[in-house]
Structures are given as structure tokens and as C-alpha cells.
Design an enzyme around this catalytic site. Structure first.
Site, PDB file in Angstrom:
ATOM      1  N   LYS A 185       0.825  -1.217   0.000  1.00 52.77           N
ATOM      2  CA  LYS A 185       0.000   0.000   0.000  1.00 52.77           C
ATOM      3  C   LYS A 185       0.858   1.266   0.000  1.00 52.77           C
ATOM      4  CE  LYS A 185      -2.298  -0.759   3.826  1.00 52.77           C
ATOM      5  NZ  LYS A 185      -1.622  -1.994   4.276  1.00 52.77           N
TER       6      LYS A 185
ATOM      7  N   ARG B  28      -9.038   0.676   9.542  1.00 53.25           N
ATOM      8  CA  ARG B  28      -8.568  -0.689   9.784  1.00 53.25           C
ATOM      9  C   ARG B  28      -9.614  -1.498  10.552  1.00 53.25           C
ATOM     10  NH1 ARG B  28      -2.716   0.352   9.359  1.00 53.25           N
ATOM     11  NH2 ARG B  28      -1.529  -1.557   9.557  1.00 53.25           N
TER      12      ARG B  28
ATOM     13  N   ARG C 249      12.056  -6.068   4.176  1.00 48.54           N
ATOM     14  CA  ARG C 249      11.775  -4.633   3.982  1.00 48.54           C
ATOM     15  C   ARG C 249      12.679  -3.781   4.883  1.00 48.54           C
ATOM     16  NH1 ARG C 249       5.764  -2.050   4.625  1.00 48.54           N
ATOM     17  NH2 ARG C 249       5.963  -2.477   6.847  1.00 48.54           N
TER      18      ARG C 249
ATOM     19  N   ARG D 274      11.900  -1.987  10.638  1.00 46.07           N
ATOM     20  CA  ARG D 274      10.900  -1.659  11.656  1.00 46.07           C
ATOM     21  C   ARG D 274      10.778  -2.821  12.635  1.00 46.07           C
ATOM     22  NH1 ARG D 274       5.680   0.204   8.303  1.00 46.07           N
ATOM     23  NH2 ARG D 274       4.744  -0.890  10.046  1.00 46.07           N
TER      24      ARG D 274
ATOM     25  N   ARG E   9       0.253  -9.382  13.045  1.00 42.43           N
ATOM     26  CA  ARG E   9      -0.371  -8.295  12.275  1.00 42.43           C
ATOM     27  C   ARG E   9      -1.285  -8.851  11.183  1.00 42.43           C
ATOM     28  NH1 ARG E   9       4.534  -5.199  10.227  1.00 42.43           N
ATOM     29  NH2 ARG E   9       3.110  -3.615   9.442  1.00 42.43           N
TER      30      ARG E   9
HETATM   31  P1  AMP Z   1       1.371   0.429   9.296  1.00 42.69           P
HETATM   32  O1  AMP Z   1       2.595   1.229   9.059  1.00 42.69           O
HETATM   33  O2  AMP Z   1       0.190   0.900   8.511  1.00 42.69           O
HETATM   34  O3  AMP Z   1       1.608  -1.051   9.115  1.00 42.69           O
HETATM   35  O4  AMP Z   1       0.965   0.635  10.835  1.00 42.69           O
HETATM   36  C1  AMP Z   1       1.854   0.304  11.885  1.00 42.69           C
HETATM   37  C2  AMP Z   1       1.075   0.147  13.174  1.00 42.69           C
HETATM   38  O5  AMP Z   1       0.418   1.383  13.518  1.00 42.69           O
HETATM   39  C3  AMP Z   1      -0.042  -0.884  13.151  1.00 42.69           C
HETATM   40  O6  AMP Z   1       0.425  -2.212  13.337  1.00 42.69           O
HETATM   41  C4  AMP Z   1      -0.917  -0.383  14.309  1.00 42.69           C
HETATM   42  O7  AMP Z   1      -0.345  -0.706  15.557  1.00 42.69           O
HETATM   43  C5  AMP Z   1      -0.840   1.139  14.140  1.00 42.69           C
HETATM   44  N1  AMP Z   1      -1.909   1.605  13.223  1.00 42.69           N
HETATM   45  C6  AMP Z   1      -1.757   2.132  11.978  1.00 42.69           C
HETATM   46  N2  AMP Z   1      -2.940   2.466  11.447  1.00 42.69           N
HETATM   47  C7  AMP Z   1      -3.885   2.129  12.354  1.00 42.69           C
HETATM   48  C8  AMP Z   1      -5.314   2.207  12.378  1.00 42.69           C
HETATM   49  N3  AMP Z   1      -6.013   2.687  11.332  1.00 42.69           N
HETATM   50  N4  AMP Z   1      -5.943   1.763  13.496  1.00 42.69           N
HETATM   51  C9  AMP Z   1      -5.267   1.300  14.550  1.00 42.69           C
HETATM   52  N5  AMP Z   1      -3.923   1.173  14.587  1.00 42.69           N
HETATM   53  C10 AMP Z   1      -3.229   1.590  13.505  1.00 42.69           C
END
Ligand code: AMP
Length: 210
Positions: free
Chosen positions: A13, A88, A122, A152, A163
């Protein structure tokens, strides 16, 4: 254009969002990036978010919804935006519908085994956010700003699995929720191959004046 990118973590994404943002001149709003900025501060909220992110869980809906509502009220979102990582949960999707009309939802599809492979290799630039794979960038230095890349914490195998479970349970019901405006694309090929049908689709949508 107001766009949502839906898809499991690691489905591509972020990479897709950057290309759309460049060509259609609308900002990428990554809730993951916004939370990563928050955890750099020292506050009770930062500590709470840090713990949740490290475990691969979801930050509570109320906090996330408020953060996105504030962000998309900013002037740079007037022409539209790309939501990368939000909503999400169905609750987040329902809340979003009360303060914004989404034109299209792009579902990025990729098999879990490929996701685990890609996320394990990554690397991210902590300075400019550019994303690389160690296969394509074995020096692990950002080609844009020369910063050493990082892995990360939540891209480590056990957290990745968690996840993906969280995605299946909490996020995948949104596919049904947005069934009336869903555009599906596979990200099994190269970033360019993934982007090509999306670009064609969004160009048409833009021409229709959406
Ligand atoms: P991402 O970089 O999108 O994979 O997000 C990293 C982490 O941020 C996720 O594993 C969640 O812990 C938190 N996070 C990101 N977006 C959301 C969301 N829309 N709702 C809740 N937690 C989020």
C-alpha cells in the site's frame, strides 16, 4: 479524489500510495507514519501507542479516528487524499463516513507467504520514509537522502504473523463494507505492474470528475 488503500500489512500500500500521490498530486496519509511520529515524543499517549505498535495490535479506534479527522481537515487535503492504513476496523470506516465521502477503495491483494517474505526483507528510511527491499538495496543506505536504513520492529517474523491475524479479523470485514466502490489489484508483480491498472482506473475516475 478521496482514496482508501485497503490491504494487509506488507501488501504494498505504501509504495502504491507514493506513486498515486506523485501523479495525482494528493497527499498520502499513512496512519502508521503518523503514529511512528507520535511515539518519538515522550508523553503518556506516546508510551501507550509504542507498546501497542510493538505488539502488532491496533491503536484504539477513538484515538485513531480523531487523528485522521484532524489530518484531513488540513488545507492540503482539499483536493483529496490517499488514506494508507486507515480505516482498519469497521468502526473506523463508519466514523469516516460521517466526516468524509470516499470515492474509491483500492484493495491490494497478495498471498500471506509472499507478504511474510517481503516484510522480512523490507527496510525503511527513518528520514524520508522511502521503502526498500534488502535484495534491491544490499548497502542499506537510502538512495534519496543517504540515511542508513532501518528494519521496523514490527517487521520481525512473530509480529508480522500477529499483524496478519489482526488484518484478517479486524480489517478484512471492510472489503464487504466497501463492496460498492472496490477496485481490486494484485501486487504479486513489480511496483510498476501493480501501479499500471490503478493509474488507468484513477485517470478515468478523475475524467469523470469524481
Ligand atoms: P502500518 O505502518 O500501517 O503497518 O501501521 C503500523 C502500526 O500502527 C499498526 O500495526 C498499528 O499498531 C498502528 N496503526 C496504523 N494504522 C492504524 C489504524 N487505522 N488503526 C489502529 N492502529 C493503527
Amino acid at each position: 479524489m478521496k482514496i482508501i488503500l485497503l490491504g494487509a500489512p506488507g501488501s504494498g500500500k505504501g509504495t502504491l500510495a507514493k506513486k498515486i500521490s506523485r501523479d495525482f498530486d494528493i497527499p498520502q496519509i499513512s496512519t502508521g507514519d503518523l503514529f511512528r511520529a507520535i511515539v518519538k515524543e515522550s508523553s503518556p499517549l506516546a508510551n501507550k501507542v509504542k507498546e501497542i505498535m510493538a505488539s502488532g495490535g491496533l491503536v484504539p479506534d477513538e484515538i485513531t479516528i480523531e487523528m485522521v479527522k484532524d489530518r484531513i481537515a488540513k488545507p492540503d487535503c482539499k483536493k483529496g487524499f490517499i488514506l494508507d492504513g486507515f480505516p482498519r476496523t469497521v468502526k473506523q470506516g463508519e466514523a469516516l463516513a460521517t466526516f468524509s465521502n470516499i470515492d474509491t477503495v483500492i484493495l491490494v491483494e497478495l498471498a500471506n507467504e509472499v507478504i511474510i517474505d517481503r516484510l522480512s526483507s523490507r527496510r525503511t528510511c527513518p528520514n524520508c520514509g522511502e521503502i526498500y527491499s534488502i535484495e534491491d538495496n544490499p548497502e542499506e543506505i537510502c538512495k534519496k537522502c543517504n540515511t542508513p536504513l532501518i528494519q521496523r520492529d514490527d517487521d520481525k517474523p512473530d509480529t508480522i504473523r500477529h499483524r496478519l491475524e489482526v488484518y484478517d479479523k479486524n480489517t478484512s470485514p471492510l472489503i464487504n463494507f466497501y463492496s460498492d466502490r472496490l477496485f481490486k489489484v494484485s501486487s504479486a508483480g513489480s511496483p510498476e505492474e501493480t501501479y499500471s491498472p490503478v493509474k488507468a482506473f484513477l485517470t478515468k475516475l478523475e475524467e469523470k470528475g469524481e
